[in-house]
Write an enzyme that holds these catalytic residues in place. Sequence first.
Site, PDB file in Angstrom:
ATOM      1  N   PRO A 131      62.217  15.500 -12.148  1.00 33.62           N
ATOM      2  CA  PRO A 131      62.358  14.042 -12.100  1.00 33.62           C
ATOM      3  C   PRO A 131      61.129  13.300 -11.581  1.00 33.62           C
ATOM      4  O   PRO A 131      61.219  12.105 -11.281  1.00 33.62           O
ATOM      5  CB  PRO A 131      63.525  13.863 -11.123  1.00 33.62           C
ATOM      6  CG  PRO A 131      63.334  14.982 -10.146  1.00 33.62           C
ATOM      7  CD  PRO A 131      62.809  16.147 -10.961  1.00 33.62           C
ATOM      8  N   GLU A 132      59.988  13.979 -11.489  1.00 33.77           N
ATOM      9  CA  GLU A 132      58.833  13.380 -10.808  1.00 33.77           C
ATOM     10  C   GLU A 132      58.438  12.019 -11.362  1.00 33.77           C
ATOM     11  O   GLU A 132      58.135  11.098 -10.590  1.00 33.77           O
ATOM     12  CB  GLU A 132      57.633  14.341 -10.865  1.00 33.77           C
ATOM     13  CG  GLU A 132      57.723  15.511  -9.892  1.00 33.77           C
ATOM     14  CD  GLU A 132      58.487  16.697 -10.430  1.00 33.77           C
ATOM     15  OE1 GLU A 132      58.411  17.778  -9.831  1.00 33.77           O
ATOM     16  OE2 GLU A 132      59.185  16.546 -11.462  1.00 33.77           O
TER      17      GLU A 132
END
Length: 257
Positions: A131-132
Amino acid sequence: MAEDDPLLRSREGAVLRATFNRPARRNALNGALFGALEDLIADCAADRSIRAVVLAGAGGHFCAGLDLTELAEGEAALARNRRMGAILAGLSGLPQVVVAAVEGAAHAGGLGLACAADLVFAAADARFAAPETRRGLVAAQILPWIARRTGRSEAARLVLQAHVVDAAEAARIGLVHGVAPDAKALSALVGAVLRDVQQGAPEALAETKALLAALGPVVPDGYAEAGAQAFARCAAGSEAAEGIAAFRAKRLPVWAS
């Protein structure tokens, strides 16, 4: 289970079990856990009586990635990201067979740790994500390991769409080798795999791992440093400030609202 030891170790014959032990933070990676993983890698590399290493997480989760309460900037972010890259390479390079047993969240750095293992098995409740970009960050050091596991096309989707993948989908795209219906069944599955692995001769297994590595580098020359620099730039930027604030407030960041 106390959290004063961030990585619990137990020995079962030739098998070493290493359990991430920060359940209140879903076993997120902080400085202490980084250090414990570095010690684990050094100890396993020096002890050939260990035949296999099993990575797991306490409290129903594998690892939720970097602890955002300790997110650093500048040189500290650069150093932290370099350490992450070295840990992933170190785990993969161990002479032992490394098995990841995943329950719950395996996100961001946790996903990277799973992908750096030789074999990955999951309970049906496992969830995988990179999910960066939703936090204003980049999946820097974990990207080559995801690509090794799933292929570049699926890796691109994971890091660009940044969605959560369930265990069944993870199996379909090659992220995990098998799925068990629950934690008890996962333990039994991993146990069966370990019994199979220990039918192999230790040096032959180590040489086989070396041959697999010789097929081509997972991380191209220069990539680890480029990834660390990219992560540090993003960590110091306004997008990361907004993305992490939105994550903590459980709201959408401004670019998604």
